[in-house]
Design an enzyme around this catalytic site. Structure first.
Site, short mmCIF file in Angstrom:
data_model
loop_
_atom_site.label_atom_id
_atom_site.label_comp_id
_atom_site.label_asym_id
_atom_site.label_seq_id
_atom_site.Cartn_x
_atom_site.Cartn_y
_atom_site.Cartn_z
N MET A 10 -47.07 -29.41 67.07
CA MET A 10 -48.46 -29.04 66.84
C MET A 10 -49.02 -28.12 67.93
SD MET A 10 -48.65 -30.29 64.02
CE MET A 10 -50.33 -29.96 63.59
N LEU A 54 -46.66 -21.32 69.34
CA LEU A 54 -45.69 -20.75 70.27
C LEU A 54 -46.15 -19.34 70.67
CD1 LEU A 54 -42.46 -21.89 68.43
CD2 LEU A 54 -43.13 -22.63 70.74
N ASN A 68 -39.60 -23.58 60.61
CA ASN A 68 -40.65 -24.59 60.55
C ASN A 68 -40.77 -25.05 59.11
OD1 ASN A 68 -42.83 -26.22 61.54
ND2 ASN A 68 -44.25 -24.81 60.57
N HIS A 120 -43.69 -26.41 56.40
CA HIS A 120 -45.14 -26.46 56.21
C HIS A 120 -45.40 -27.15 54.87
CE1 HIS A 120 -49.32 -25.22 56.57
NE2 HIS A 120 -49.27 -24.87 55.29
N ALA A 139 -40.46 -34.76 49.62
CA ALA A 139 -39.77 -33.51 49.27
C ALA A 139 -39.32 -32.77 50.54
CB ALA A 139 -40.68 -32.63 48.43
N1 LIG Z 1 -46.30 -18.69 66.90
C1 LIG Z 1 -46.26 -19.67 66.00
N2 LIG Z 1 -46.32 -20.96 66.42
C2 LIG Z 1 -46.27 -21.97 65.49
C3 LIG Z 1 -46.17 -21.67 64.11
C4 LIG Z 1 -46.11 -20.29 63.70
O1 LIG Z 1 -46.00 -20.00 62.49
N3 LIG Z 1 -46.16 -19.35 64.67
N4 LIG Z 1 -46.16 -22.71 63.19
C5 LIG Z 1 -46.92 -23.87 63.64
C6 LIG Z 1 -47.22 -24.74 62.50
N5 LIG Z 1 -47.99 -25.90 62.89
C7 LIG Z 1 -47.40 -27.15 62.69
O2 LIG Z 1 -46.28 -27.25 62.18
C8 LIG Z 1 -49.21 -25.76 63.60
C9 LIG Z 1 -50.29 -25.09 63.02
C10 LIG Z 1 -51.49 -24.95 63.75
C11 LIG Z 1 -51.59 -25.46 65.04
C12 LIG Z 1 -52.82 -25.32 65.87
O3 LIG Z 1 -53.85 -24.81 65.41
N6 LIG Z 1 -52.73 -25.77 67.15
C13 LIG Z 1 -53.82 -25.61 68.11
C14 LIG Z 1 -54.17 -26.91 68.80
C15 LIG Z 1 -52.91 -27.73 68.99
C16 LIG Z 1 -53.14 -28.84 70.04
O4 LIG Z 1 -54.02 -29.67 69.79
O5 LIG Z 1 -52.42 -28.78 71.06
C17 LIG Z 1 -53.39 -24.60 69.17
O6 LIG Z 1 -52.19 -24.55 69.49
O7 LIG Z 1 -54.31 -23.93 69.67
C18 LIG Z 1 -50.49 -26.11 65.59
C19 LIG Z 1 -49.31 -26.28 64.87
C20 LIG Z 1 -46.27 -24.40 64.91
N7 LIG Z 1 -46.33 -23.29 65.89
N1 LIG Z 2 -48.78 -26.87 59.73
C1 LIG Z 2 -47.81 -27.81 60.14
C2 LIG Z 2 -47.88 -29.13 59.41
O1 LIG Z 2 -48.91 -29.49 58.85
N2 LIG Z 2 -46.75 -29.85 59.42
C3 LIG Z 2 -46.65 -31.09 58.70
O2 LIG Z 2 -46.87 -32.19 59.58
C4 LIG Z 2 -46.13 -33.29 59.07
C5 LIG Z 2 -45.28 -33.80 60.23
O3 LIG Z 2 -44.68 -34.95 59.85
P1 LIG Z 2 -43.46 -35.50 60.73
O4 LIG Z 2 -43.88 -35.39 62.20
O5 LIG Z 2 -43.33 -36.92 60.27
O6 LIG Z 2 -42.27 -34.64 60.43
C6 LIG Z 2 -45.24 -32.78 57.91
O7 LIG Z 2 -45.84 -33.06 56.65
C7 LIG Z 2 -45.24 -31.30 58.15
O8 LIG Z 2 -45.06 -30.54 56.97
#
Ligand SMILES: Nc1nc2c(c(=O)[nH]1)N[C@@H](CN(C=O)c1ccc(C(=O)N[C@@H](CCC(=O)O)C(=O)O)cc1)CN2
Ligand SMILES: NCC(=O)N[C@@H]1O[C@H](COP(=O)([O-])[O-])[C@@H](O)[C@H]1O
Length: 183
Positions: free
Chosen positions: A85, A88, A102, A104, A168
């Site tokens: 979460m 990157l 990743n 989603h 799934a």
């Molecule tokens: N550069 C990228 N980094 C990540 C991606 C991506 O596509 N490009 N996918 C994410 C997806 N995700 C979880 O799986 C995710 C989506 C959104 C956030 C987010 O808004 N994080 C905030 C706050 C997080 C925190 O509380 O530390 C932030 O980082 O400002 C996180 C994860 C994974 N990374």
């Molecule tokens: N945008 C990213 C996101 O929402 N990811 C989602 O968080 C859950 C993590 O579960 P897990 O920690 O049990 O794998 C999963 O449902 C994954 O798709």
């Protein structure tokens, strides 16, 4: 020398997708589970499954520098995010382009970001699903590797839909990763 078949999984929480990736590994080996949260429950799951772990809480750049040292030590060639979460950095993405996956919980490009299931329901979707994608600088916007559709059922709330989609995910992600490392 890094090997695409040597996989590191990044988590921040329970890691149910991580558990599926470890238990259903075919054609790849999960050699490290890393987390930006030292108390992530998934770390205990990884240890119980005999997988080495790395956990460190720091600002993003500091965490990524320490992570990359561990990735090099373990000769990692592929990274799988599983409920990681944190965004990157562009610098990290640039060094690992094409080698980070990743999962989603929606049919990307629809419903990127967080709180996905509530937004799917609010949009009145009749079909949802999950997507395995390459990770790029822009959130949830990398090339799609694999997708599975999941029906939205009457009376669904976010929790019921999440549980159906998660089932799934646990099938799609290991299959997609196995095919990805063989490409
Ligand atoms: N550069 C990228 N980094 C990540 C991606 C991506 O596509 N490009 N996918 C994410 C997806 N995700 C979880 O799986 C995710 C989506 C959104 C956030 C987010 O808004 N994080 C905030 C706050 C997080 C925190 O509380 O530390 C932030 O980082 O400002 C996180 C994860 C994974 N990374
Ligand atoms: N945008 C990213 C996101 O929402 N990811 C989602 O968080 C859950 C993590 O579960 P897990 O920690 O049990 O794998 C999963 O449902 C994954 O798709």
């Amino acid at each position: 020398m890094s090997d695409p078949k040597r996989v590191a999984i990044l988590i921040s929480g329970r890691g149910s997708n991580m558990k599926a990736l470890i238990e259903q590994a075919r054609g790849y080996e999960v050699v490290l589970v890393a987390s930006n949260k030292v108390h992530a429950p998934g770390l205990d799951t990884a240890r119980a499954l005999g997988v080495p772990t790395f956990a460190f809480e720091a600002k993003r750049d500091e965490f990524e520098a320490a992570l990359e040292r561990s990735l090099a030590d373990h000769k990692i060639g592929t990274i799988a995010l599983a409920g990681y979460m944190r965004i990157l950095s562009a610098a990290f993405i640039g060094r690992w382009r094409g080698r980070i996956l990743n999962i989603h919980p929606s049919l990307l490009p629809r419903h990127k970001g967080l709180d996905t299931h509530n937004r799917v329901l609010a949009a009145g979707e009749t079909v949802s699903g999950c997507t395995v994608h390459l990770v790029s600088e822009e959130l949830d916007s990398g090339d799609v590797i694999a997708q599975t559709e999941v029906p939205v059922e009457s009376g669904d709330d976010a929790s019921r839909l999440a549980a159906r989609v998660l089932e799934a995910e646990h099938y799609l992600y290991p299959k997609a990763l196995s095919e990805f490392v063989r490409r």
